[in-house]
Structure formats: C-alpha cells, structure tokens
Design an enzyme around this catalytic site. Structure first.
Site, short mmCIF file in Angstrom:
data_model
loop_
_atom_site.label_atom_id
_atom_site.label_comp_id
_atom_site.label_asym_id
_atom_site.label_seq_id
_atom_site.Cartn_x
_atom_site.Cartn_y
_atom_site.Cartn_z
N GLU A 1 12.01 -4.88 -6.76
CA GLU A 1 10.78 -4.92 -7.54
C GLU A 1 11.05 -4.60 -9.00
O GLU A 1 10.37 -5.11 -9.89
CB GLU A 1 9.76 -3.94 -6.94
CG GLU A 1 8.38 -4.12 -7.56
CD GLU A 1 7.41 -2.98 -7.27
OE1 GLU A 1 7.55 -2.32 -6.24
OE2 GLU A 1 6.52 -2.77 -8.11
N SER B 1 0.74 3.69 -3.26
CA SER B 1 0.10 4.72 -4.08
C SER B 1 -1.22 5.19 -3.47
O SER B 1 -1.94 4.41 -2.84
CB SER B 1 -0.19 4.16 -5.47
OG SER B 1 0.96 3.61 -6.02
N GLY C 1 0.82 -1.22 0.00
CA GLY C 1 0.00 0.00 0.00
C GLY C 1 0.85 1.25 0.00
O GLY C 1 1.12 1.82 1.06
#
Ligand SMILES: Cc1cc2nc3c(=O)[nH]c(=O)nc-3n(C[C@H](O)[C@H](O)[C@H](O)COP(=O)(O)OP(=O)(O)OC[C@H]3O[C@@H](n4cnc5c(N)ncnc54)[C@H](O)[C@@H]3O)c2cc1C
Length: 381
Positions: free
Chosen positions: A253, A136, A134
């Site tokens: 990522e 954005s 969580g």
C-alpha cells in the site's frame, strides 16, 4: 544504517516492461477518447468508475500478478508497477478496483484459503471485486493495536462487534476486510491476538454511515458491526496472525506510484498552461528532479517486494517522501498559476489538489508515525 540507505538501483525499462507501458498508454488514450473521462486528482481514491475497471480488465491490465490458475497473467510486481504508474499519471478513474488489485490480491495469494482464492481472485482479474479495508477505529488510527473491534467464537463461526472509521469506498464495496481482536488484550504483547475476516458488506447487522469531506464528497464511511454473524470460511489467514498480515500488506500500500503521482493531473495541466520562461523551466526542473529520485526509490521497493523481501521500512520512507512531494506539487502549481488568466478546468484541478492535500500524508499511516518506524529501524541495525 543500511536498512534504508541501500536502495537498489533498478529501472523499469526492460523491453518487456517498456512494451507493456506503451500498451497501457495506447489503451488509455483510446479509452479516454471513446468514453470522455478527464484526468482527476487522486484518481485512485476519487475516480470510481466500474465500467472503466471492466474495460481495463478486458484489456488485460487488472489482477496481472494473479496466478494463471486463478485467471491472472502471473506477471511480476514490476509489471503491475508499470501499469499502476501509467494509470495514476493519466489520472484515470481506477478507484473501484484499486484496493482489491493493490492490496487484497497479494494478501489472498499469501494467506487466502483455496476457496477464497477461487472465489475472489478471478473477480480481481475481471476488475469486478470492490473491497474496503477496515482497520482504523475512532480510538485506533496510528495506534492500530488499540483496535477494539472484536470477533467472538460461536458454535458455527464468529460474532463481530465494533466500529471502523475512514473506511474508503465501503458504501460501494461488496466486502470489507476487517481487522479484529480475537483474543483478550495482553498488555505485554499488544500486537498479538488479532485476526482478519472477509465480511460481505450486506451482512445483517453491518451498517455503513457516510463521512462527507469538506468538499461535500462522499469517499469515507463509518462502518458499525452489531452482532454480525460470520462463518469460519470468512477467516482470512490464520487466527491470531492479523498483525503480521496487515503489516505485510501495508508495504504494497505504501510504496507504489499512487504515493507519488496523486497530483500528476495538476502538475501536467499546470506545466502545459504556463509559458516557457527561465523561471518556469527552473520550477519544472525541480519538480522533475524530485519526482525522478522518488520514483527510483519506489521502483527499488517494488523490485524487492517482487523478490519477496521485507520492505516495511523502505516502503515507509518512500511514502513519507512521496506524499510530501505530492503536497509540495500542489503549492508549486498554485504559485505558477497566480500570474495566469483564470481557467476553469485548471482552477478545478488545483482546488481539488488543495482540498486533498492534507490527506496525502495521513492515509496509509501518518508520516510522523512512519518516521518513527524508520528511526527505530535504523537504530536497531
Ligand atoms: C484519505 C484517507 C483514506 C483512508 N482510508 C482508510 C481505509 O480505507 N481504511 C482504514 O482502515 N483507514 C483508512 N484511513 C485512516 C488512516 O489510516 C488513519 O487516518 C491514520 O492511520 C491516522 O489515524 P487517525 O486519523 O486516528 O489519527 P491519530 O492517530 O489520532 O493521529 C493524529 C495526529 O497525531 C499524530 N500522532 C499520533 N501518534 C503519534 C506518535 N506516536 N508520534 C508522533 N505523532 C503521532 C499523527 O501523526 C497525526 O498527525 C484513511 C485516512 C485517510 C486520510
């Protein structure tokens, strides 16, 4: 200039890695035969299959970098790279455990408390931890420092209020790692005053609302926090260190095989369907040449991450180039298929590739933003 030009020449063909690659391939071949899943586009986002994740774990291929004291194999990031590459290239349904394995595991090892490590790392190894991220918010996407979700100190812990968007998999996850402001905004230091929290998805006051994509599927969510009470044990890392933590996590990522190979199922099926002519051979050759160059860059970043070196700019560059390749590969497949008789399965794959196409360069930070980072990094040298 050295900041991005000095990618190291590395391969992942050492005997141990090669043998691991073959083990994963064998597993995938047998598992596919036994359970009948089909390769899909973007399988690390779309292919949610908890039973597959457990079988993969039973075979020893999840949480491989986790230390043995928490149940893992203590292998290196190149081992994880090889496993990830095989899984994504096969279009295997890895979405359920992917985020926890890719991002949460290294962050836990770096920043987690002993209690968090003991609770969560064995579940990552077992392929049964499903985590959402969580970060954005409606007004804070590219500009994450504009995030306004706030955790306020209470007597017994923290009170969380705010709203997150594009939260992949939150409707199926057991937890969400929340990036929230814990000190008032200081306009001179916008990146300061953020922290991370590991919040159970079934916390009272936490609401997960679906965001359905153009193809009618439900991968994303809006997650709303209204006076969600969280304990001190949910603090992830140090209070105030949130920005440093999320940016270090982003290198994992951004640079992996999932930023190059999301459309592997389309490429593979297309190349098998077309006749071998001089034109198709040329097109296939171009795809292969681009892919091999990108892979070399990606492997190089994985090697440096394994050595604990900061790879933020290189990871950004790999993601920019890799996701453009993913988009181009869908266009190439569409062009090649124009002259072929209709084939339902292939058309479904290419259509999925077309529908997902815009997402490749947005997720994980848009390519425009990443180019800005790379440019700033180069001029800072
Ligand atoms: C498939 C997918 C999965 C996602 N999963 C998650 C998730 O699980 N958790 C999570 O927290 N987020 C997730 N996101 C959100 C993602 O990280 C954001 O979409 C991304 O950071 C962009 O933010 P935004 O959509 O608000 O776009 P905006 O920031 O509003 O940008 C809109 C456009 O303007 C451009 N732009 C903005 N600022 C600049 C600038 N300074 N210079 C040049 N161009 C600029 C951008 O490049 C973009 O093209 C996901 C997104 C996608 C597409």
């Amino acid at each position: 200039m050295t900041v991005v030009s000095a990618f190291e020449s590395l391969t992942v063909s050492e005997p141990e890695l090669l043998s691991l690659r073959h083990e994963v391939r064998d597993f995938l071949e047998h598992d596919r035969q036994s359970h009948g899943w089909r390769p899909i586009v973007d399988s690390w986002m779309s292919g949610w299959d908890e039973a597959f994740s457990r079988r993969l774990a039973d075979a020893g291929f999840t949480g491989v970098t986790v230390s043995p004291e928490y149940g893992g194999r203590g292998l290196g990031f190149l081992h994880r790279y090889v496993i990830g590459e095989e899984l994504i290239a096969a279009g295997a349904p890895v979405a359920a455990h992917w985020t926890a394995d890719r991002q949460v595991a290294p962050s836990l090892e770096s920043y987690g408390t002993e209690e968090q490590k003991r609770e969560l790392l064995p579940r990552i190894v077992a392929g049964t931890l499903y985590s959402a991220i969580g970060m954005s918010e409606p007004e804070a996407g590219s500009d994450l420092a504009a995030a306004t979700t706030r955790a306020t100190r209470t007597d017994g812990g923290w009170l969380l209020n705010g709203r997150k968007v594009w939260t992949t998999g939150a409707h199926r996850a057991q937890q969400i790692v929340v990036f929230a402001r814990t000190s008032p905004l200081d306009t001179a230091h916008r990146h300061a005053g953020f922290s991370q929290f590991i919040v159970p998805i079934d916390s009272p006051g936490l609401l997960v609302e679906p965001i359905v994509t153009i193809d009618g599927l439900h991968h994303f969510n809006e997650v709303v926090f209204t006076d969600v009470e969280i304990s001190d044990s949910a603090v992830f890392g140090a209070i105030g260190n949130g920005w440093t933590q999320v940016t270090s996590e982003l290198s994992f990522e951004r640079s992996g095989p999932d930023r190059i190979l999301s459309t592997a199922a389309v490429i593979d099926a297309t190349l098998h369907a077309v006749d071998a002519t001089a034109d198709t051979a040329l097109t296939a050759g171009h795809l292969a040449a681009k892919f091999l160059s990108l892979r070399q860059l990606s492997v190089s970043v994985a090697g440096a991450l394994a050595d604990g070196r900061d790879q933020a700019l290189r990871a950004a560059l790999v993601k920019d180039l890799g996701t453009q390749f993913e988009q181009d590969s869908v266009d190439t497949a569409s062009d090649l298929l124009e002259d072929l008789p209709p084939d339902q399965d292939l058309t479904a794959l290419v259509t999925a590739g077309r529908t997902h196409r815009p997402m490749f360069t947005l997720r994980g930070g848009t390519n425009e933003i990443l180019r800005g980072m790379v440019a700033k990094g180069m001029t800072a040298q």
